[in-house]
Design an enzyme around this catalytic site. Structure first.
Site, PDB file in Angstrom:
ATOM      1  N   LYS A   1       0.435  12.190   4.068  1.00 30.56           N
ATOM      2  CA  LYS A   1       1.019  10.860   4.225  1.00 30.56           C
ATOM      3  C   LYS A   1       2.376  10.936   4.927  1.00 30.56           C
ATOM      4  O   LYS A   1       2.729  10.055   5.712  1.00 30.56           O
ATOM      5  CB  LYS A   1       1.152  10.185   2.867  1.00 30.56           C
ATOM      6  CG  LYS A   1      -0.180   9.800   2.225  1.00 30.56           C
ATOM      7  CD  LYS A   1       0.047   9.075   0.920  1.00 30.56           C
ATOM      8  CE  LYS A   1      -1.260   8.586   0.314  1.00 30.56           C
ATOM      9  NZ  LYS A   1      -2.130   9.696  -0.106  1.00 30.56           N
TER      10      LYS A   1
ATOM     11  N   GLU B   1       8.423   5.640  -1.510  1.00 29.98           N
ATOM     12  CA  GLU B   1       8.650   4.489  -0.647  1.00 29.98           C
ATOM     13  C   GLU B   1       8.941   3.258  -1.484  1.00 29.98           C
ATOM     14  O   GLU B   1       8.707   3.235  -2.693  1.00 29.98           O
ATOM     15  CB  GLU B   1       7.445   4.250   0.264  1.00 29.98           C
ATOM     16  CG  GLU B   1       6.149   3.974  -0.456  1.00 29.98           C
ATOM     17  CD  GLU B   1       4.954   3.932   0.486  1.00 29.98           C
ATOM     18  OE1 GLU B   1       5.037   4.516   1.577  1.00 29.98           O
ATOM     19  OE2 GLU B   1       3.943   3.322   0.115  1.00 29.98           O
TER      20      GLU B   1
ATOM     21  N   HIS C   1      -3.184   1.650  -9.542  1.00 31.34           N
ATOM     22  CA  HIS C   1      -3.063   1.857  -8.097  1.00 31.34           C
ATOM     23  C   HIS C   1      -4.392   2.292  -7.488  1.00 31.34           C
ATOM     24  O   HIS C   1      -4.427   2.921  -6.433  1.00 31.34           O
ATOM     25  CB  HIS C   1      -1.978   2.879  -7.766  1.00 31.34           C
ATOM     26  CG  HIS C   1      -0.697   2.609  -8.472  1.00 31.34           C
ATOM     27  ND1 HIS C   1       0.077   1.501  -8.208  1.00 31.34           N
ATOM     28  CD2 HIS C   1      -0.073   3.271  -9.472  1.00 31.34           C
ATOM     29  CE1 HIS C   1       1.132   1.509  -9.006  1.00 31.34           C
ATOM     30  NE2 HIS C   1       1.061   2.553  -9.778  1.00 31.34           N
TER      31      HIS C   1
ATOM     32  N   ARG D   1     -11.935   9.786   6.252  1.00 27.40           N
ATOM     33  CA  ARG D   1     -13.238   9.976   5.606  1.00 27.40           C
ATOM     34  C   ARG D   1     -13.911   8.622   5.447  1.00 27.40           C
ATOM     35  O   ARG D   1     -13.336   7.584   5.783  1.00 27.40           O
ATOM     36  CB  ARG D   1     -13.040  10.605   4.221  1.00 27.40           C
ATOM     37  CG  ARG D   1     -12.060   9.801   3.355  1.00 27.40           C
ATOM     38  CD  ARG D   1     -12.007  10.292   1.936  1.00 27.40           C
ATOM     39  NE  ARG D   1     -10.876   9.744   1.186  1.00 27.40           N
ATOM     40  CZ  ARG D   1     -10.828   8.543   0.630  1.00 27.40           C
ATOM     41  NH1 ARG D   1     -11.850   7.712   0.775  1.00 27.40           N
ATOM     42  NH2 ARG D   1      -9.769   8.145  -0.041  1.00 27.40           N
TER      43      ARG D   1
END
Length: 649
Positions: free
Chosen positions: A120, A204, A239, A296
């Site tokens: 990421k 973040e 999440h 994917r």
């Protein structure tokens, strides 16, 4: 170099995705190969494959994450290609390289693309260079606590910690203030290492009320790349997505095009090949921020297939064999609307803790137009603590969103699961909720409406107990004389000289019990084909009633209840519980023991960390007290309900 020919395909995964990939492979005439751990020897994906290879071990680290074993399985079975599914090694560049070096075909992007987007942090740096807007955050190499503390203060709380190498909610924690950071970071790093073999994290800004909108992209080896519309995946718990739909409600054609073209640019920038998903956060002003790219096939790909009429696994196989994409961007269909829900073995009323055990009852929704079930289990299977708790997915398609929503509600009502806790009633409440019907979607949907979605079981009323007693009595009749259905002793309403015309059944359900007396000469109910027809006060109603393993499963007001004969000894034993002790909430492995006998602790102190189904769960002190004794140690497997700590107030 000539294009590879694939006749045998190995699926390096398990559960519903392995079954789904093999379904398309078989339809294309390919031989299918399943791999399995020792635990999964008799799992559904193993039973459905043409060839099975035993990887050994129980945990993923001993089986599905062993690259050498997977390559050896492909060679032994004669497979020319490997499909990674999702999760496990699906976004592992080392796996993709090992497959290529072995002379096999990887049904995924080049390892270089996984390298670029699999982290990421690296992906965000790449997008920043490409001018794609990013959520404020820290994506650097330094991984010490002080670096994250400084970054979080600069960004401003709340912040979101995320594993750089994974997805699916694993290694992801929301941190509200600095006091939570150290514990959350350590836990997220352990989860990430356990799930992906990589503990690196990023942090973040945690946006408020964003929508999670993602773009399905597909690229071939001839330089063609297109986007197959978008999906809204905003409704999440832990999440992790639980409801997905396509197209995203309220998205204008111009915004769809802008997001789609940005996703294609991202894929082309890294030389992408195959199926991928570019995920964005979309705010209420219509601004979107790059979040990550999943290199994917996604769990939610069926909703894209439903609105396009395409088979994305078939596309993966054909692209891997060197074929060009069969359509252009202008030819991508968008027909109707599709909604998917993820069916999990978990307890929504107890912080969504995973559930394990025997799948005593499992009945899927009826097949039909606009109805699809992708599942990886069957009745009688064991749900182990070693893997993700998803049992399957229900997908409904309609000419418009409301038709799809109502069709999905019908599918949820038809599903019947017994033997362990699931989220099926929780899913039904989401889909039936007025805010969902109005497409008022954002990632805070579940927390906002949790009092309505996570309702505690209320007291069962007289009508329920009357219906349950009727169904239980009717279900017992064949057991009286199973060898002679015509015998008068097979009829509970038959003549009984000197005996009363009433029977009393003492039943229990959901920690409640009730004695119900029935007049057996006045039949008010009929049980046929697992449907209970019951007449009271001039109204005749129908309920699903299934007798299985000595239990009755009765559907009542949108929920399936397990009813059994009351056992006073079992009730007395349960009432004693684990007095003075803290028990394991599920089957799992002890990751950390943070206290010692004699230690005084405050309320909320973290005592033990338990890992189950690739997620960590903390057991905390319910109040101030003293640790009297420990009954567990790190690395030990424990069973649900077993006492871990003797605790004194």
């Amino acid at each position: 170099m000539s294009a590879p020919v694939i006749t045998t395909l190995l699926v390096a995964n398990r559960g519903e995705i392995a079954c789904r990939v093999m379904r398309t492979a078989k339809a294309m005439g390919l031989t299918t190969v399943a791999v399995h751990s020792a635990t999964d020897r008799d799992a559904r994906h193993s039973r459905e494959a043409d060839i099975c290879v035993d990887l050994g071990g129980s945990k993923a680290a001993e089986s599905y994450l062993q690259i050498d074993k997977l390559i050896a399985a492909a060679r032994a079975s004669g497979a020319q290609a490997i499909h990674p599914g999702y999760g496990f090694l699906s976004e592992n560049a080392g796996f993709a390289r090992a497959i290529e070096q072995a002379g096999l075909v990887f049904l995924g992007p080049p390892a270089s693309a996984i390298d670029a987007m699999g982290s990421k942090s690296a992906a965000k740096a790449l997008m920043e260079t490409a001018g794609v807007p990013l959520v404020p955050g820290y994506h650097g190499e330094a991984q010490d606590l002080e670096t994250f503390r400084t970054a979080a203060e600069r960004i401003g709380y709340p912040v979101l910690l995320k594993a750089t190498a994974g997805g699916g909610g694993k290694g992801m924690k929301v941190v509200e203030d600095v006091s939570q950071l150290a514990e959350a970071l350590a836990s997220a790093q352990r989860e990430a290492l356990s799930s992906f073999g990589d503990s690196r994290m990023l942090v973040e800004k945690y946006l408020l009320k964003p929508r999670h909108v993602e773009i399905q992209v597909f690229a071939d080896r001839h330089g063609n790349c297109l986007y197959l519309n978008e999906r809204d995946c905003s409704i999440q718990r832990r999440h992790q997505k639980v409801v997905e739909e396509a197209p995203a409600p309220g998205l204008s054609p111009s915004l769809r095009q802008a997001m789609g073209e940005a996703a294609v640019r991202a894929a082309q920038a890294i030389g992408y090949v195959g199926a991928g998903t570019v995920e964005f956060l979309l705010d209420s002003r219509g601004e979107f921020f790059f979040m990550e790219m999943n290199t994917r096939l996604q769990v939610e790909h069926p909703v894209t297939e439903a609105i396009t009429g395409l088979d994305l696994v078939a596309w993966q196989i054909r692209v891997a064999q060197g074929e060009p994409l069969p359509i252009t961007q202008a030819q991508v269909p968008l027909r109707g609307h599709a909604i998917e829900v993820r069916l999990y073995a978990e307890d929504p009323g107890n912080d969504f803790l995973p559930a394990t055990g025997h799948l005593a009852l499992y009945r899927e929704s009826c097949a039909g137009p606009g109805r699809r079930v992708d599942s990886g289990v069957e009745e009688g299977d064991e749900i182990s603590p070693f893997y993700d708790p998803m049992l399957g997915k229900l997908i409904a398609w309609g000419e418009d969103r409301e038709q799809a929503r109502l069709r999905l509600l019908g599918m949820l009502d038809e599903f019947a699961i017994g033997g362990l806790k699931t989220n099926i009633a929780f899913l039904r409440r989401i889909v039936a909720h007025p805010a969902f019907a109005a497409a008022e979607l954002d990632t805070g949907f579940i927390p906002r409406y949790q009092t309505q979605l996570l309702t505690e079981p209320g007291e069962l009323d007289d009508d329920f107990w009357f219906a349950a007693a009727q169904a239980f009595a009717l279900g017992l009749r064949p057991q009286m004389r199973p060898d002679d259905a015509g015998s008068p002793w097979s009829d509970s309403a038959g003549l009984r000289l000197g005996l009363p015309n009433e029977i009393t059944l003492h039943l229990s359900c959901d920690d409640q019990d009730r004695a119900v007396t029935l007049d057996i000469t006045n039949a008010a109910a009929v049980l046929k084909d697992e449907r209970l027809m019951i007449e009271r006060n001039g109204l005749r109603r129908s309920h699903r009633a299934i007798h299985q393993g000595g239990h009755l499963y009765l559907q009542w007001e949108g929920q399936l209840h397990r009813v059994e004969l009351y056992d006073p000894l079992a009730a007395a034993e349960a009432s004693h519980g684990h007095h003075g002790g803290l028990a394991a909430p599920m089957n799992g492995s002890i990751v950390r023991v943070l206290v010692s006998p004699g230690q005084a602790v405050e309320a909320g102190t973290q005592l033990v960390v338990l890992e189950a189904m690739k997620m960590e769960h903390s057991i905390r002190a319910p109040h101030a007290g003293v640790i009297k004794a420990l009954y567990c140690q790190e690395g030990e497997m424990v069973s649900e309900g077993s006492t871990l700590i003797a605790f004194e107030e």
